[in-house]
Design a protein around this motif. Structure first.
Motif, PDB file in Angstrom:
ATOM      1  N   SER A 241       0.860  -1.185   0.000  1.00  0.00           N
ATOM      2  CA  SER A 241       0.000   0.000   0.000  1.00  0.00           C
ATOM      3  C   SER A 241       0.896   1.235   0.000  1.00  0.00           C
ATOM      4  O   SER A 241       1.866   1.310   0.762  1.00  0.00           O
ATOM      5  N   GLY A 242       0.599   2.169  -0.899  1.00  0.00           N
ATOM      6  CA  GLY A 242       1.387   3.396  -0.969  1.00  0.00           C
ATOM      7  C   GLY A 242       2.633   3.266  -1.818  1.00  0.00           C
ATOM      8  O   GLY A 242       3.415   4.207  -1.952  1.00  0.00           O
ATOM      9  N   SER A 243       2.833   2.110  -2.445  1.00  0.00           N
ATOM     10  CA  SER A 243       4.062   1.917  -3.238  1.00  0.00           C
ATOM     11  C   SER A 243       4.004   2.708  -4.550  1.00  0.00           C
ATOM     12  O   SER A 243       5.053   3.018  -5.122  1.00  0.00           O
ATOM     13  N   SER A 246      -1.405   2.553  -7.991  1.00  0.00           N
ATOM     14  CA  SER A 246      -2.519   3.276  -8.619  1.00  0.00           C
ATOM     15  C   SER A 246      -2.009   4.449  -9.438  1.00  0.00           C
ATOM     16  O   SER A 246      -2.511   4.714 -10.539  1.00  0.00           O
ATOM     17  N   THR A 247      -1.007   5.150  -8.911  1.00  0.00           N
ATOM     18  CA  THR A 247      -0.491   6.329  -9.610  1.00  0.00           C
ATOM     19  C   THR A 247       0.081   5.935 -10.972  1.00  0.00           C
ATOM     20  O   THR A 247      -0.239   6.550 -11.999  1.00  0.00           O
ATOM     21  N   ILE A 248       0.904   4.885 -10.991  1.00  0.00           N
ATOM     22  CA  ILE A 248       1.514   4.458 -12.266  1.00  0.00           C
ATOM     23  C   ILE A 248       0.439   3.871 -13.183  1.00  0.00           C
ATOM     24  O   ILE A 248       0.398   4.157 -14.383  1.00  0.00           O
ATOM     25  N   ASP A 350       2.788   7.433   3.812  1.00  0.00           N
ATOM     26  CA  ASP A 350       1.552   7.152   4.576  1.00  0.00           C
ATOM     27  C   ASP A 350       0.413   8.128   4.251  1.00  0.00           C
ATOM     28  O   ASP A 350      -0.149   8.790   5.139  1.00  0.00           O
ATOM     29  N   ARG A 351       0.083   8.164   2.966  1.00  0.00           N
ATOM     30  CA  ARG A 351      -0.911   9.120   2.472  1.00  0.00           C
ATOM     31  C   ARG A 351      -2.251   9.024   3.203  1.00  0.00           C
ATOM     32  O   ARG A 351      -2.943  10.003   3.412  1.00  0.00           O
ATOM     33  N   LYS A 352      -2.621   7.787   3.558  1.00  0.00           N
ATOM     34  CA  LYS A 352      -3.948   7.616   4.153  1.00  0.00           C
ATOM     35  C   LYS A 352      -3.880   7.454   5.679  1.00  0.00           C
ATOM     36  O   LYS A 352      -4.898   7.200   6.309  1.00  0.00           O
ATOM     37  N   ASP A 384      11.155   0.513  -8.339  1.00  0.00           N
ATOM     38  CA  ASP A 384      11.216   1.116  -6.999  1.00  0.00           C
ATOM     39  C   ASP A 384      11.047   2.620  -7.225  1.00  0.00           C
ATOM     40  O   ASP A 384      11.854   3.248  -7.897  1.00  0.00           O
ATOM     41  N   THR A 385       9.978   3.180  -6.686  1.00  0.00           N
ATOM     42  CA  THR A 385       9.656   4.587  -6.993  1.00  0.00           C
ATOM     43  C   THR A 385      10.426   5.563  -6.106  1.00  0.00           C
ATOM     44  O   THR A 385      10.338   6.774  -6.323  1.00  0.00           O
ATOM     45  N   THR A 386      11.183   5.035  -5.125  1.00  0.00           N
ATOM     46  CA  THR A 386      11.875   5.925  -4.170  1.00  0.00           C
ATOM     47  C   THR A 386      12.784   6.915  -4.905  1.00  0.00           C
ATOM     48  O   THR A 386      13.639   6.492  -5.699  1.00  0.00           O
ATOM     49  N   GLY A 387      12.582   8.197  -4.655  1.00  0.00           N
ATOM     50  CA  GLY A 387      13.456   9.231  -5.214  1.00  0.00           C
ATOM     51  C   GLY A 387      13.334   9.387  -6.717  1.00  0.00           C
ATOM     52  O   GLY A 387      14.180  10.004  -7.345  1.00  0.00           O
ATOM     53  N   ARG A 388      12.292   8.814  -7.299  1.00  0.00           N
ATOM     54  CA  ARG A 388      12.132   8.946  -8.755  1.00  0.00           C
ATOM     55  C   ARG A 388      10.826   9.647  -9.057  1.00  0.00           C
ATOM     56  O   ARG A 388       9.886   9.604  -8.254  1.00  0.00           O
ATOM     57  N   THR A 389      10.762  10.264 -10.246  1.00  0.00           N
ATOM     58  CA  THR A 389       9.507  10.927 -10.605  1.00  0.00           C
ATOM     59  C   THR A 389       8.513   9.892 -11.124  1.00  0.00           C
ATOM     60  O   THR A 389       8.894   8.783 -11.538  1.00  0.00           O
TER      61      THR A 389
HETATM   62  N1  ADP Z   1       7.777   7.822  -8.632  1.00  0.00           N
HETATM   63  C1  ADP Z   1       6.552   7.672  -8.112  1.00  0.00           C
HETATM   64  N2  ADP Z   1       5.667   6.828  -8.674  1.00  0.00           N
HETATM   65  C2  ADP Z   1       4.454   6.657  -8.129  1.00  0.00           C
HETATM   66  N3  ADP Z   1       4.013   7.290  -7.029  1.00  0.00           N
HETATM   67  C3  ADP Z   1       4.864   8.163  -6.428  1.00  0.00           C
HETATM   68  C4  ADP Z   1       6.172   8.379  -6.943  1.00  0.00           C
HETATM   69  N4  ADP Z   1       6.782   9.264  -6.154  1.00  0.00           N
HETATM   70  C5  ADP Z   1       5.906   9.593  -5.199  1.00  0.00           C
HETATM   71  N5  ADP Z   1       4.748   8.964  -5.345  1.00  0.00           N
HETATM   72  C6  ADP Z   1       3.554   9.114  -4.488  1.00  0.00           C
HETATM   73  O1  ADP Z   1       3.330   7.909  -3.762  1.00  0.00           O
HETATM   74  C7  ADP Z   1       1.953   7.732  -3.545  1.00  0.00           C
HETATM   75  C8  ADP Z   1       1.549   6.385  -4.090  1.00  0.00           C
HETATM   76  O2  ADP Z   1       0.171   6.166  -3.839  1.00  0.00           O
HETATM   77  P1  ADP Z   1      -0.688   5.165  -4.676  1.00  0.00           P
HETATM   78  O3  ADP Z   1      -0.388   5.307  -6.116  1.00  0.00           O
HETATM   79  O4  ADP Z   1      -2.117   5.320  -4.249  1.00  0.00           O
HETATM   80  O5  ADP Z   1      -0.084   3.779  -4.167  1.00  0.00           O
HETATM   81  P2  ADP Z   1      -0.792   2.373  -4.074  1.00  0.00           P
HETATM   82  O6  ADP Z   1      -1.856   2.312  -5.134  1.00  0.00           O
HETATM   83  O7  ADP Z   1       0.309   1.399  -4.307  1.00  0.00           O
HETATM   84  O8  ADP Z   1      -1.349   2.300  -2.693  1.00  0.00           O
HETATM   85  C9  ADP Z   1       1.233   8.882  -4.243  1.00  0.00           C
HETATM   86  O9  ADP Z   1       0.957   9.895  -3.315  1.00  0.00           O
HETATM   87  C10 ADP Z   1       2.286   9.364  -5.256  1.00  0.00           C
HETATM   88  O10 ADP Z   1       2.134  10.724  -5.582  1.00  0.00           O
END
Ligand code: ADP
Ligand code: PPS
Length: 408
Positions: A241-243, A246-248, A350-352, A384-389
């Motif tokens: 969760s939070g990885s 969903s965003t990608i 920990d967005r949520k 690994d999304t750490t430190g990447r856009t």
């Molecule tokens: N490189 C990145 N790729 C994806 N999300 C990222 C990245 N960097 C930071 N984030 C942030 O991490 C969070 C990931 O949340 P989300 O996509 O909902 O994760 P998940 O669906 O795995 O729970 C978002 O707030 C997003 O903006």
């Protein structure tokens, strides 16, 4: 005495009904074996699980007496006794090309004296040319699970019918000879089945052929197994969760829609849990149910050439592999992406606020904290999304999709 009144548990004639045996839906391979067993195609075999026979039936744990085998729609097909003996109940009535599914006896009645040709792939022009001098033929389309080469079972029948149209006198019969996973066993079983169908008539083996396919056959193959960029695709994101799943996933969905050549369905973890999987908990069992539901829907979408983008946590390797199997069975491409952002980073985001609550013991069985996550070893892309856009991560996935010719 009023004969219409029965004591509960008694038939009208006073007999006590025996309880119905438990029902079981066999695998596609077992269903194919059953059809051949019942029709005499596997003679001298008449039942499952004979010593040394590959024609086996696996029953669920705890089921050991007589069992009623049903098709996927629940139609009772046969009863099988504990020793594997088969008593037929109903013949399957539906399914494409059902009328071409003949038993050896029916084939004798209609086609005795012809030459028999086992067919497991699309026929090329050279093979058709070689067969055209062989007189009246029966093309046995070997449609059982795992046997057709590069085609679905229905596709093989359609391709064989198209090839038959190029021959002076060729009938097509569908024979559900399934693969049992071992080339030697499959060969021997194939010989046995074809011998039963030919019953002394001539059997013509096809020579290997890499000649072109006639246009009609090629059109069937193209429709049945479109090239990768038109094939059904299941993009499956897994990770904590939070990885960033969903965003990608959302960004990729937009890219696919912008291209305008594919339909896309999103099966996001949170969204599915509010709809398709409403009411499920986060126990291991419910998570597996959740993922199997997502997999089932995604496989159906891929069967029809669509793109399904799934983004649940899907923490268990075995369940992910079940989804892969479902999708591949439906003719779709399963593309697993591991969004491998480490726990520390997910927890930092920990967005949520869920990780904090999980650490405080307010949320039981939280993935990564108090419930396991099994890292995949079969992912096509690991990000690994750490430190990447976000764009960089999206590009990692798109690049591999383009490399595998799954997207333009
Ligand atoms: N490189 C990145 N790729 C994806 N999300 C990222 C990245 N960097 C930071 N984030 C942030 O991490 C969070 C990931 O949340 P989300 O996509 O909902 O994760 P998940 O669906 O795995 O729970 C978002 O707030 C997003 O903006
Ligand atoms: N106990 C527990 N463990 C993990 N996650 C939890 C839990 N309780 C609620 N949530 C929220 O539910 C989202 C995960 O649901 P999924 O359906 O993707 O999970 S699973 O695949 O069935 O394991 C997950 O959303 P994502 O952040 O999108 O992954 C969480 O926000």
């Amino acid at each position: 005495m009023d004969r219409s009144v029965r004591t509960p548990g008694q038939w009208q004639d006073g007999r006590v009904p025996t309880p119905a045996p438990p029902q079981h839906c066999p695998t596609p391979r077992e269903l194919d074996d059953l059809e051949l067993l019942v029709g005499g195609g596997l003679a001298p075999l008449t039942g499952f699980n004979e010593p040394g026979s590959p024609v086996t039936l696996a029953l669920p744990d705890g089921v050991d007496g007589t069992v009623e085998l049903v098709d996927p729609e629940g139609l009772p097909l046969a009863r099988v006794t504990a020793n594997g003996g088969v008593q037929p109940l109903t013949h399957p009535q539906f399914g494409p090309f059902r009328a071409l599914h003949l038993t050896p006896t029916q084939v004798r009645e209609q086609y005795a004296g012809r030459s028999f040709v086992p067919v497991s792939g699309p026929l090329g022009v050279d093979q058709i040319e070689a067969l055209s001098g062989e007189g009246p033929l029966v093309l046995l389309a070997l449609t059982g699970a795992g046997t057709p080469e590069g085609l679905s079972p229905v596709g093989l029948v359609r391709a064989t019918l198209a090839a038959a149209g190029h021959l002076p006198d060729a009938a097509v019969v569908a024979v559900p000879l399934a693969s049992h996973g071992d080339a030697r066993v499959d060969h021997d079983l194939g010989v046995q089945v074809v011998t039963n169908y030919a019953d002394g008539d001539r059997v013509v083996a096809l020579a290997d052929d890499d000649s072109d396919l006639p246009d009609e056959v090629a059109a069937v193959v193209d429709a049945d197994r479109p090239p990768p960029e038109r094939r059904g695709l299941v993009l499956f994101f897994t990770g904590l969760s939070g990885s960033g799943k969903s965003t990608i996933a959302r960004a990729i969905q937009d890219r696919v829609l912008e291209q305008g050549t594919r339909t896309v369905t999103s099966l996001d973890g949170d969204v599915v849990r509010r709809n398709l999987s409403a009411g499920l908990t986060f126990s291991k069992e419910d998570r597996e149910t959740n993922i199997r539901r997502i997999g089932w829907v995604a496989a159906e979408i891929s069967r029809h050439g669509g793109v399904a983008i799934c983004s649940p946590i899907a923490p268990f390797d075995a369940t992910r592999k079940q989804v892969r199997h479902l999708v591949e069975e439906a003719g779709g491409e399963f593309f697993l992406v591991h969004v491998a952002t480490p726990l520390e980073e997910c927890e930092r985001r920990d967005r949520k606020g869920l990780y904090a609550r999980a650490r405080a013991g307010e949320i039981p069985e939280f993935t990564g904290i108090s419930s396991p996550y099994e890292e995949p070893e079969d992912a096509r892309v690991r990000v690994d999304t750490t430190g990447r856009t976000i764009d960089e991560c999206v590009e990692d996935v798109l690049a591999r999709l383009r490399q595998d010719q799954l997207l333009q």
